[in-house]
Design an enzyme around this catalytic site. Sequence first.
Site, PDB file in Angstrom:
ATOM      1  N   ASP A  98      -6.966  -1.492  -4.729  1.00 54.20           N
ATOM      2  CA  ASP A  98      -8.114  -1.237  -3.632  1.00 54.20           C
ATOM      3  C   ASP A  98      -9.052  -0.170  -4.026  1.00 54.20           C
ATOM      4  OD1 ASP A  98      -6.814  -2.815  -1.863  1.00 54.20           O
ATOM      5  OD2 ASP A  98      -5.770  -1.222  -0.902  1.00 54.20           O
ATOM      6  N   ASP A 154       0.779  -1.117   0.052  1.00 51.75           N
ATOM      7  CA  ASP A 154      -0.058   0.003   0.005  1.00 51.75           C
ATOM      8  C   ASP A 154       1.069   1.419  -0.051  1.00 51.75           C
ATOM      9  OD1 ASP A 154      -2.422  -1.310   0.280  1.00 51.75           O
ATOM     10  OD2 ASP A 154      -2.392  -1.448   2.337  1.00 51.75           O
TER      11      ASP A 154
END
Length: 173
Positions: A153, A132
């Site tokens: 995401d 991330d």
Amino acid sequence: MASKQKSFKTLSASPRISIAPWLGIAAIIVLIDQITKVTVNKLFVFGESRPVTSFFNLVLAYNKGAAFSFLASESGWQRYVFTAIAIVAVIFIIYLLKRHAGQRLFCWALALILGGAIGNLIDRMIYGHVIDFLDFYIPNSSLPHWPAFNVADMAIVGGAAMFIIDELRRVGK
């Protein structure tokens, strides 16, 4: 009798709608997701953060769990569970794309979710965690930063939103 045969031939001769465009969209999502993750992984060290705006940083974070780091602190079994769930989801989404290839908004939603699922699945299989790097927050606030996330995401959330819109439109008809 002749009219029944003619209508049967017409129905059976109709071309099937291809899922190739939807798989292409998913592939583009996977490509963008993986390029951005590899780039951030090469340019940053784990935990490093670089401010971009007053409300956004680039940061290298690893998520061993699911959304919002759910189960991230577990002993490692979650990697295999989330990998299995992703594989089942990918298979099911491809099945849905084949059955509903002509439903544009529904398939856009599925294609985005598919691309995101595959992008994060690749991370879990290669690294054992999801990379991330997008960190948004409210400046000058005591509120914590939102959990960092990635392109996959965003695609999953966008696809889920499109899926909800599609369902609301369908119910409204």
